[in-house]
Design an enzyme around this catalytic site. Structure first.
Site, PDB file in Angstrom:
ATOM      1  NE  ARG A  62      -3.768  -2.113   2.405  1.00  0.00           N
ATOM      2  CZ  ARG A  62      -3.819  -3.147   3.234  1.00  0.00           C
ATOM      3  NH1 ARG A  62      -2.961  -3.249   4.232  1.00  0.00           N
ATOM      4  NH2 ARG A  62      -4.725  -4.088   3.070  1.00  0.00           N
ATOM      5  CG  HIS A 109     -14.941  -1.765   0.124  1.00  0.00           C
ATOM      6  ND1 HIS A 109     -15.276  -1.263  -1.105  1.00  0.00           N
ATOM      7  CD2 HIS A 109     -13.589  -1.716   0.204  1.00  0.00           C
ATOM      8  CE1 HIS A 109     -14.158  -0.925  -1.742  1.00  0.00           C
ATOM      9  NE2 HIS A 109     -13.127  -1.190  -0.978  1.00  0.00           N
ATOM     10  CG  MET A 153     -13.301   7.052  -4.669  1.00  0.00           C
ATOM     11  SD  MET A 153     -13.937   5.394  -4.273  1.00  0.00           S
ATOM     12  CE  MET A 153     -15.264   5.766  -3.140  1.00  0.00           C
ATOM     13  CE1 TYR A 196     -12.459   2.867 -10.700  1.00  0.00           C
ATOM     14  CE2 TYR A 196     -13.688   4.179  -9.124  1.00  0.00           C
ATOM     15  CZ  TYR A 196     -13.238   2.948  -9.560  1.00  0.00           C
ATOM     16  OH  TYR A 196     -13.563   1.816  -8.876  1.00  0.00           O
ATOM     17  CD  GLN A 213      -7.335  -2.991  -3.780  1.00  0.00           C
ATOM     18  OE1 GLN A 213      -6.713  -3.962  -4.201  1.00  0.00           O
ATOM     19  NE2 GLN A 213      -7.750  -2.907  -2.544  1.00  0.00           N
ATOM     20  CE  LYS A 247     -16.486   5.274   0.578  1.00  0.00           C
ATOM     21  NZ  LYS A 247     -15.487   4.759   1.508  1.00  0.00           N
TER      22      LYS A 247
HETATM   23  O1  76R Z   1      -6.578  -3.146   1.516  1.00  0.00           O
HETATM   24  C1  76R Z   1      -7.263  -4.098   1.904  1.00  0.00           C
HETATM   25  O2  76R Z   1      -7.392  -5.168   1.294  1.00  0.00           O
HETATM   26  C2  76R Z   1      -8.013  -3.934   3.217  1.00  0.00           C
HETATM   27  C3  76R Z   1      -9.439  -3.790   2.996  1.00  0.00           C
HETATM   28  C4  76R Z   1      -9.751  -2.563   2.140  1.00  0.00           C
HETATM   29  C5  76R Z   1      -9.743  -1.229   2.535  1.00  0.00           C
HETATM   30  C6  76R Z   1      -9.396  -0.655   3.895  1.00  0.00           C
HETATM   31  C7  76R Z   1     -10.124  -2.584   0.744  1.00  0.00           C
HETATM   32  C8  76R Z   1     -10.208  -3.747  -0.039  1.00  0.00           C
HETATM   33  N1  76R Z   1     -10.369  -1.306   0.327  1.00  0.00           N
HETATM   34  C9  76R Z   1     -10.124  -0.456   1.386  1.00  0.00           C
HETATM   35  C10 76R Z   1     -10.207   0.940   1.386  1.00  0.00           C
HETATM   36 MN1  76R Z   1     -11.085  -0.728  -1.487  1.00  0.00          MN
HETATM   37  N2  76R Z   1     -11.689  -0.168  -3.314  1.00  0.00           N
HETATM   38  C11 76R Z   1     -12.228   1.052  -3.627  1.00  0.00           C
HETATM   39  C12 76R Z   1     -12.752   0.983  -4.955  1.00  0.00           C
HETATM   40  O3  76R Z   1     -15.544   1.290  -7.217  1.00  0.00           O
HETATM   41  C13 76R Z   1     -15.814   1.428  -5.988  1.00  0.00           C
HETATM   42  O4  76R Z   1     -16.870   1.006  -5.489  1.00  0.00           O
HETATM   43  C14 76R Z   1     -14.860   2.169  -5.119  1.00  0.00           C
HETATM   44  C15 76R Z   1     -13.449   2.114  -5.649  1.00  0.00           C
HETATM   45  C16 76R Z   1     -12.506  -0.297  -5.443  1.00  0.00           C
HETATM   46  C17 76R Z   1     -12.871  -0.854  -6.787  1.00  0.00           C
HETATM   47  C18 76R Z   1     -11.844  -1.013  -4.401  1.00  0.00           C
HETATM   48  C19 76R Z   1     -11.408  -2.329  -4.493  1.00  0.00           C
HETATM   49  N3  76R Z   1     -11.203   1.199  -0.837  1.00  0.00           N
HETATM   50  C20 76R Z   1     -10.714   1.684   0.342  1.00  0.00           C
HETATM   51  C21 76R Z   1     -10.866   3.113   0.362  1.00  0.00           C
HETATM   52  C22 76R Z   1     -10.323   4.057   1.441  1.00  0.00           C
HETATM   53  C23 76R Z   1     -11.368   4.351   2.443  1.00  0.00           C
HETATM   54  C24 76R Z   1     -10.799   5.193   3.576  1.00  0.00           C
HETATM   55  O5  76R Z   1      -9.651   4.999   3.984  1.00  0.00           O
HETATM   56  O6  76R Z   1     -11.560   6.033   4.066  1.00  0.00           O
HETATM   57  C25 76R Z   1     -11.472   3.472  -0.822  1.00  0.00           C
HETATM   58  C26 76R Z   1     -11.811   4.867  -1.288  1.00  0.00           C
HETATM   59  C27 76R Z   1     -11.691   2.264  -1.563  1.00  0.00           C
HETATM   60  C28 76R Z   1     -12.266   2.186  -2.822  1.00  0.00           C
HETATM   61  N4  76R Z   1     -10.875  -2.691  -2.112  1.00  0.00           N
HETATM   62  C29 76R Z   1     -10.458  -3.776  -1.380  1.00  0.00           C
HETATM   63  C30 76R Z   1     -10.994  -3.090  -3.429  1.00  0.00           C
HETATM   64  C31 76R Z   1     -10.637  -4.489  -3.511  1.00  0.00           C
HETATM   65  C32 76R Z   1     -10.596  -5.285  -4.810  1.00  0.00           C
HETATM   66  C33 76R Z   1     -10.315  -4.900  -2.244  1.00  0.00           C
HETATM   67  C34 76R Z   1      -9.872  -6.289  -1.799  1.00  0.00           C
HETATM   68  C35 76R Z   1      -8.378  -6.305  -1.873  1.00  0.00           C
HETATM   69  C36 76R Z   1      -7.806  -7.598  -1.454  1.00  0.00           C
HETATM   70  O7  76R Z   1      -7.641  -8.452  -2.332  1.00  0.00           O
HETATM   71  O8  76R Z   1      -7.528  -7.715  -0.260  1.00  0.00           O
END
Ligand code: 76R
Length: 279
Positions: free
Chosen positions: A161, A202, A177, A175, A215, A179
């Site tokens: 990360r 999520h 984004m 893209y 991602q 909240k």
């Molecule tokens: O990193 C991790 O795996 C831990 C869990 C996780 C967090 C904390 C996670 C997993 N995400 C996190 C945070 Mn995410 N993510 C997005 C998008 O299109 C959309 O709907 C939104 C765009 C996608 C496609 C995506 C994919 N994530 C976040 C945050 C920060 C929030 C904050 O800190 O306030 C955003 C904005 C965000 C948005 N996320 C995952 C994914 C995927 C594929 C995972 C699983 C990753 C894995 O394999 O572990």
């Protein structure tokens, strides 16, 4: 002398962060008229300069730089650049501008962000609490096995990360984004526990794409017009459509997310990308 109570910490002012990297997504469009006006030797010089500037292996290159060819008409070339020093990143933008192709490759979109570890990434303790809440009995060997696996995974995940490697996938989708802060759906007025639960949902939905999509979420609050940049890399194009579609049903996205423009692009070496652009 005693320091006043609210004095800032005595670290020297710096444009580097204590941890993590700066990140720039830069999209450029070919100005055909400008290119047509260049003589052959100038075109050759421009190509040479750009191939060299964007080469991830050259001396002084940013820690990460990825070149891609963009689908939508607003841009032809896409660059994603990461480095601890924002001026090394800026050097790419200024290097293009100052090259023979300075008026040929015109920036049309950019996004400035930094790497971060989200506050919703569970600590080992939070992860254990969640397993218990979800009904795994701590005396069950599966409980300890899951904790151990998470303990082993977490440092690697955090490293990725903060100091990401690009995955070996050919498609990239970027893209921005937010909240939302709407009177009837305000993410920033939810208690932390509720936001953490939504982000856990999520994450569970995202993990299903392991191996097909990778991602990187970079933070841009205070750095750009949106709060995050989402970079997705796909093993094949259909996975990009599927993940974005599927994750829209996560409550965190369905109720609280809004998105900016999507830039889909095909990853190539600088030389191949410039060839694809007919430069
Ligand atoms: O990193 C991790 O795996 C831990 C869990 C996780 C967090 C904390 C996670 C997993 N995400 C996190 C945070 Mn995410 N993510 C997005 C998008 O299109 C959309 O709907 C939104 C765009 C996608 C496609 C995506 C994919 N994530 C976040 C945050 C920060 C929030 C904050 O800190 O306030 C955003 C904005 C965000 C948005 N996320 C995952 C994914 C995927 C594929 C995972 C699983 C990753 C894995 O394999 O572990």
């Amino acid at each position: 002398m005693q320091r006043p109570q609210h004095a800032p910490p005595a670290t020297p002012p710096t444009i580097k962060m204590s941890e993590g990297w700066h990140c720039l997504h830069l999209y450029l469009r070919v100005n055909q008229k400008e290119w047509q006006q260049l003589a052959d030797y100038q075109r050759a010089e421009g190509l040479e300069q750009l191939t060299q500037l964007l080469d991830p292996n050259r001396e002084g290159a940013p820690k990460r730089i990825q070149t891609s060819v963009v689908s939508r008409h607003e841009a032809d070339l896409g660059l994603m650049v990461l480095d601890p020093d924002p001026l090394v990143i800026n050097g790419i933008r200024q290097g293009i501008r100052a090259s023979r192709f300075g008026s040929v490759l015109v920036p049309t979109y950019s996004f400035v962000s930094i790497t971060e570890i989200s506050e919703y990434v569970p600590s080992i303790e939070q992860y254990a609490e969640r397993l218990k809440r979800e009904g795994t009995d701590p005396s069950d060997p599966a409980f300890q096995a899951k904790i151990t696996a998470y303990e082993q995974r977490l440092p690697m995940m955090n490293q990725q990360r903060m100091y990401p490697d690009f995955p070996p996938f050919p498609i990239s989708c970027f893209y921005p984004m937010n909240k939302i802060r709407h009177p009837n759906a305000n993410w920033y007025q939810l208690p932390f526990s509720e936001r953490a639960d939504l982000m856990a949902e999520h994450a569970t939905s995202g993990i299903k794409f392991a191996g097909r999509v990778s991602q990187l979420i970079t933070a841009s609050t205070g750095f750009d017009d949106w709060e995050w940049g989402v970079t997705l890399w796909g093993r094949a194009p259909e996975h990009i459509k599927e993940i974005v579609y599927t994750m829209r049903f996560d409550s965190a996205s369905a109720r609280y997310a809004e998105f900016g423009p999507f830039y889909l692009s095909y990853i190539m070496s600088p030389a191949d990308a410039l060839k694809e652009l007919r430069l």
